[in-house]
Motif scaffolding. Structure first.
Motif, PDB file in Angstrom:
ATOM      1  N   MET A   9      -9.898   8.527  -9.958  1.00  0.00           N
ATOM      2  CA  MET A   9      -9.915   8.733  -8.513  1.00  0.00           C
ATOM      3  C   MET A   9     -10.219  10.187  -8.163  1.00  0.00           C
ATOM      4  O   MET A   9     -10.892  10.475  -7.185  1.00  0.00           O
ATOM      5  CB  MET A   9      -8.571   8.301  -7.906  1.00  0.00           C
ATOM      6  N   LYS A  10      -9.702  11.087  -8.970  1.00  0.00           N
ATOM      7  CA  LYS A  10      -9.952  12.522  -8.748  1.00  0.00           C
ATOM      8  C   LYS A  10     -11.444  12.820  -8.886  1.00  0.00           C
ATOM      9  O   LYS A  10     -12.038  13.490  -8.044  1.00  0.00           O
ATOM     10  CB  LYS A  10      -9.175  13.347  -9.782  1.00  0.00           C
ATOM     11  N   LYS A  21       1.260   4.499  -2.761  1.00  0.00           N
ATOM     12  CA  LYS A  21       1.284   5.945  -2.484  1.00  0.00           C
ATOM     13  C   LYS A  21       2.502   6.600  -3.133  1.00  0.00           C
ATOM     14  O   LYS A  21       2.406   7.697  -3.678  1.00  0.00           O
ATOM     15  CB  LYS A  21       1.300   6.187  -0.970  1.00  0.00           C
ATOM     16  N   SER A  57     -13.432  11.270  -6.052  1.00  0.00           N
ATOM     17  CA  SER A  57     -13.261  12.021  -4.820  1.00  0.00           C
ATOM     18  C   SER A  57     -14.081  13.311  -4.834  1.00  0.00           C
ATOM     19  O   SER A  57     -14.724  13.667  -3.844  1.00  0.00           O
ATOM     20  CB  SER A  57     -11.783  12.328  -4.606  1.00  0.00           C
ATOM     21  N   LEU A  97     -12.169  13.016   2.163  1.00  0.00           N
ATOM     22  CA  LEU A  97     -13.255  12.101   2.532  1.00  0.00           C
ATOM     23  C   LEU A  97     -13.097  11.641   3.976  1.00  0.00           C
ATOM     24  O   LEU A  97     -14.081  11.459   4.694  1.00  0.00           O
ATOM     25  CB  LEU A  97     -13.303  10.920   1.564  1.00  0.00           C
ATOM     26  N   MET A 103      -9.850   5.273  -2.987  1.00  0.00           N
ATOM     27  CA  MET A 103      -8.759   6.209  -3.315  1.00  0.00           C
ATOM     28  C   MET A 103      -7.515   5.843  -2.515  1.00  0.00           C
ATOM     29  O   MET A 103      -6.409   5.797  -3.050  1.00  0.00           O
ATOM     30  CB  MET A 103      -9.148   7.648  -2.980  1.00  0.00           C
ATOM     31  N   ALA A 104      -7.712   5.591  -1.221  1.00  0.00           N
ATOM     32  CA  ALA A 104      -6.572   5.272  -0.352  1.00  0.00           C
ATOM     33  C   ALA A 104      -5.865   4.019  -0.838  1.00  0.00           C
ATOM     34  O   ALA A 104      -4.630   3.968  -0.894  1.00  0.00           O
ATOM     35  CB  ALA A 104      -7.044   5.102   1.084  1.00  0.00           C
ATOM     36  N   ASP A 123      -3.643   9.550  -1.851  1.00  0.00           N
ATOM     37  CA  ASP A 123      -3.863  10.181  -0.550  1.00  0.00           C
ATOM     38  C   ASP A 123      -4.586  11.513  -0.653  1.00  0.00           C
ATOM     39  O   ASP A 123      -5.450  11.817   0.158  1.00  0.00           O
ATOM     40  CB  ASP A 123      -2.513  10.402   0.147  1.00  0.00           C
ATOM     41  N   ASN A 124      -4.222  12.295  -1.651  1.00  0.00           N
ATOM     42  CA  ASN A 124      -4.851  13.615  -1.781  1.00  0.00           C
ATOM     43  C   ASN A 124      -6.346  13.497  -2.011  1.00  0.00           C
ATOM     44  O   ASN A 124      -7.110  14.377  -1.623  1.00  0.00           O
ATOM     45  CB  ASN A 124      -4.236  14.399  -2.954  1.00  0.00           C
ATOM     46  N   GLU A 125      -6.755  12.428  -2.657  1.00  0.00           N
ATOM     47  CA  GLU A 125      -8.173  12.225  -2.944  1.00  0.00           C
ATOM     48  C   GLU A 125      -8.888  11.610  -1.741  1.00  0.00           C
ATOM     49  O   GLU A 125     -10.075  11.825  -1.555  1.00  0.00           O
ATOM     50  CB  GLU A 125      -8.344  11.321  -4.176  1.00  0.00           C
ATOM     51  N   ALA A 126      -8.167  10.842  -0.941  1.00  0.00           N
ATOM     52  CA  ALA A 126      -8.785  10.188   0.220  1.00  0.00           C
ATOM     53  C   ALA A 126      -8.925  11.157   1.400  1.00  0.00           C
ATOM     54  O   ALA A 126      -9.900  11.100   2.155  1.00  0.00           O
ATOM     55  CB  ALA A 126      -7.965   8.971   0.636  1.00  0.00           C
ATOM     56  N   LEU A 180     -17.695  12.378  -4.266  1.00  0.00           N
ATOM     57  CA  LEU A 180     -17.984  11.867  -2.927  1.00  0.00           C
ATOM     58  C   LEU A 180     -17.826  12.929  -1.833  1.00  0.00           C
ATOM     59  O   LEU A 180     -18.325  12.773  -0.732  1.00  0.00           O
ATOM     60  CB  LEU A 180     -17.095  10.659  -2.624  1.00  0.00           C
ATOM     61  N   ARG A 181     -17.124  14.015  -2.154  1.00  0.00           N
ATOM     62  CA  ARG A 181     -16.951  15.092  -1.186  1.00  0.00           C
ATOM     63  C   ARG A 181     -18.255  15.871  -0.988  1.00  0.00           C
ATOM     64  O   ARG A 181     -18.455  16.500   0.024  1.00  0.00           O
ATOM     65  CB  ARG A 181     -15.889  16.057  -1.710  1.00  0.00           C
ATOM     66  N   LEU A 222       0.835  -1.199   0.000  1.00  0.00           N
ATOM     67  CA  LEU A 222       0.000   0.000   0.000  1.00  0.00           C
ATOM     68  C   LEU A 222       0.876   1.259   0.000  1.00  0.00           C
ATOM     69  O   LEU A 222       0.599   2.223  -0.719  1.00  0.00           O
ATOM     70  CB  LEU A 222      -0.927  -0.032   1.223  1.00  0.00           C
ATOM     71  N   VAL A 265       1.926   6.889  -6.855  1.00  0.00           N
ATOM     72  CA  VAL A 265       1.009   7.978  -7.192  1.00  0.00           C
ATOM     73  C   VAL A 265       1.713   9.317  -7.036  1.00  0.00           C
ATOM     74  O   VAL A 265       1.661  10.166  -7.924  1.00  0.00           O
ATOM     75  CB  VAL A 265      -0.269   7.925  -6.320  1.00  0.00           C
TER      76      VAL A 265
END
Lengths: 457, 251
Positions: free
Chosen positions: A391-392, A375, A395, B59, B47-48, B53-56, A398-399, A371, A378
């Motif tokens: 993912m952007k 990171k 996100s 949230l 996302m995580a 990370d920036n997207e998670a 979902l925000r 994991l 990315v």
């Protein structure tokens, strides 16, 4: 290197992929039986992990102590910064001794450095003496597993290979017959060898001795006759004391093959009378890895292969799908530390089920490291933009609760109304083999809001 | 009276509302009235787990804001709870209320067992059931002992199910192998993911299961997808659905 593509090709042959899964699962089962009879197994893992952690925290001290003790025993120590230097040193020693024929026991380090090819280009003939390694060498392949290098090859295929190379009967595919053929061919090679190359499982700082574990006795066969023995080890192989060895020998054999101990545990304390013993200690990226706090626990690895045997992805995709010297979860952690861009698909070749972490005898937090690598990948901008973009967008949606609810409603409406061909098209990877669930009329939140509304009436 | 917040993962909200209803009713049977805070969306796990990370981060912040005032947070998904408990540190470490949030967020079977101290659920469910051990519930939340470890064998979910009369928990040949869902893994590594899923389904069918259950609807969505496509005769239910169905039938 693209793991999903390679894995997809392997899985396409369902019969072989199932066979591979079952063969490797059998090793996991053997491991389970061997560890369950040790009530203190979890303590032993903790101890192994702590000894490794301690050693790595003072690695320079222990390496120097090991060096001076080994020199006292008459071992000639060489330090190699990288694979190239390692290969040069080994070739140099062999050439100085006029050695032309070399027998080599299993060593993942020499695989990592591509030593065989390097020596062969310099007219030095190398024969791998571990049966599995001999088989992959004859097939001009890389090992697909670190403990059982030829685990991906069926008996019948070995019979074909031996038929081609040794002129044996094609029908002689019984394992005992195959072993007899290999043994016969290897005996002659052992007798003719000018030098032996071995790996190192553990180097003991306290004594200057080192240990190599095999099940075939090929280390002793190889080093017994020639006067020259070259052993190659990574810097992480050192352990502090002889009494620590017991911890690791137990952890290694039980985790690797489910044996209480390997059949041969060969100890070397200096050269044989009249002989030479060289030890090449290699860094090749390890000290750099040691400086990364998130990943340096991967240097605990004792190369038992248990994480491969337990990994549901490795078992179905085969070792070669990883494209790195070391496959499976540990390889997916080590590969990116070597070359993040090249091996960026490996940390994603895991469902993050965590079985590797639970099985690891030296408690490497493998699935957490996978994991962490994601990171890193990315933030270095190596993940394909399509995935980052998805993912952007997700996100952003979902925000915002309203946006999420509205998108959810539209998504459900589309799934309900669109004709099947428009839902299950080529780009819908989820739907290639899977149907969506029966799409409900209301979401939970809609049901909940309605119910509350009715209750208030 | 404790305030209990119901955390319904996004895909359960949208695709499996009946699971949310089952949890709500199940909690009610044990005198817990849970509220569903409507502002919630997703914990950020997809996302995580992709490494974004920036997207998670936003949230995780939203999640804390939505749930911080509850005494307990209950969720029918092991991996979403594991996200909050074990992976939110990267985003929320040091924030007021975060340590409490981690300690008060529970997977539903865990909540029944550890907080409400319910040993089992009484009722009737005369079926052969295969229990799929979802990995994050198993290895990150410790809902059961995992097959790799040399520890006392236990299973909180099994204990809850075993109180139902007539239920027969079938014996699988691989007790806790991953189903291959793994979030984005399911599409990233589609071929391996589906093979893993099909192998799990085969194991349950070979063991004679009529119903396949688990604590994570995401694993079940993946398995159900394969089952539906192949028209296999195996029903998929979340544990909460079985418990409430059994409880109702037993009354």
């Amino acid at each position: 290197m693209n793991h999903p593509r390679q894995a997809g090709q392997y899985v396409a042959d369902q019969e072989r992929a199932h066979w591979h899964d079952n063969v490797i699962w059998f090793m996991r089962e053997k491991r389970d039986q061997a560890v369950k009879v040790i009530p203190e197994w979890e303590e032993l893992r903790e101890l192994g992990s702590q000894i490794k952690g301690h050693t790595l925290s003072r690695l320079d001290d222990y390496l120097e102590r090991f060096e001076s003790q080994a020199k006292r025993l008459g071992v000639q120590i060489h330090w190699a910064l990288d694979a190239e230097e390692h290969n040069q040193i080994v070739a140099g020693i062999l050439q100085a001794a006029g050695a032309r024929k070399v027998v080599k026991s299993k060593s993942m380090l020499t695989e990592e450095c591509h030593l065989n090819q390097f020596l062969q280009e310099r007219n030095i003939q190398v024969t791998d003496t571990d049966l599995g390694e001999r088989i992959v060498q004859l097939r001009q392949e890389a090992p697909s597993h670190i403990i059982t290098p030829a685990i991906h090859i069926k008996h019948e295929e070995v019979a074909e290979l031996f038929h081609e190379h040794f002129g044996t009967d094609l029908s002689a595919s019984d394992p005992d017959q195959l072993v007899a053929v290999a043994r016969d061919a290897l005996r002659r090679t052992f007798i003719e060898a000018d030098a032996a190359i071995t790996g190192v499982n553990f180097a003991v700082a306290e004594t200057g001795g080192f240990v190599v574990c095999t099940n075939e006795g090929n280390v002793d066969m190889g080093t017994g006759l020639p006067r020259l023995h070259i052993a190659c080890m990574g810097i992480e192989k050192v352990i502090p004391r002889i009494k620590d060895l017991g911890v690791f020998l137990r952890l290694l054999a039980r985790s690797a093959t489910g044996q209480p101990i390997t059949v041969y545990t060969s100890h070397f304390h200096g050269p044989a009378a009249g002989g030479e013993l060289h030890l090449v200690i290699v860094d090749n990226g390890r000290s750099e890895l040691l400086q990364k706090p998130k990943f340096n626990k991967s240097l605990n690895c004792i190369r038992c292969g248990a994480c491969m045997n337990t990994c549901p992805v490795y078992r179905r995709s085969g070792g070669h799908s990883y494209g790195y010297t070391i496959p499976g979860p540990i390889g997916s952690v080590l590969g990116p530390s070597r070359n993040m861009k090249e091996f960026s698909s490996l940390p994603y070749a895991s469902s993050l089920c965590g079985s590797c972490t639970a099985v690891c005898p030296v408690k490497i937090d493998l699935h957490h490291q996978l994991l962490e690598w994601r990171k890193e990948i990315v933030s270095a901008g190596v993940l394909p933009w399509t995935k980052r973009f998805a993912m952007k967008v997700a996100s952003l949606v979902l925000r915002n609760t309203w946006l999420y609810c509205t998108s959810g409603r539209i998504f459900r409406m589309m799934l309900r109304r669109l004709p099947r061909v428009l839902v299950y098209h080529r780009l819908n990877l989820w739907g290639r083999q899977r149907d969506f669930p029966r799409i409900p009329d209301t979401s939970f939140r809609e049901w909940y809001a309605q119910r509350n509304h009715e209750q208030q009436k | 009276m404790k305030r209990v917040g119901l955390f319904i993962p996004c895909y359960v909200d949208q695709l499996y509302p009946q699971v949310g209803v089952a949890v709500l009713e199940l909690l009610k049977r044990f005198d817990v009235v849970a509220e569903f805070p409507a502002a919630q969306t997703c914990c950020g796990q997809p996302m995580a787990n992709t490494g974004c990370d920036n997207e998670a981060q936003p949230l995780a912040e939203k999640f804390l804001q939505v749930f911080q005032d509850y005494d307990h947070v209950v969720c029918p998904s092991g991996s979403c709870v594991a996200m909050v408990r074990h992976h939110y540190d990267a985003y929320l470490s040091g924030r007021p209320g975060f340590d409490q949030l981690k300690a008060k967020t529970f997977e539903v079977c865990e909540y029944l067992t550890d907080v409400l101290k319910i040993e089992t659920v009484h009722g009737k469910f005369p079926h052969r059931v295969g229990l799929h051990q979802s990995c994050h519930g198993l290895r990150e939340l410790g809902l059961a002992s995992s097959s790799e470890m040399v520890t006392q064998s236990f299973s909180k979910v099994q204990n809850l199910l075993q109180g139902l009369t007539g239920i027969e928990l079938v014996e699988l040949s691989r007790t806790d192998e991953c189903c291959g869902f793994g979030g984005t893994f399911a599409v990233n590594e589609e071929a391996v993911s589906c093979m893993m899923g099909n192998d799990r389904i085969r194991d349950h069918l070979d063991a004679g299961a009529e119903v396949l259950t688990g604590v994570d609807m995401s694993c079940l969505m993946h398995l159900e997808g394969l089952i539906r496509r192949q028209k296999k005769n195996l029903r998929v239910m979340h544990v909460a659905e079985i418990l409430i169905a059994g409880e109702r039938a037993g009354r």
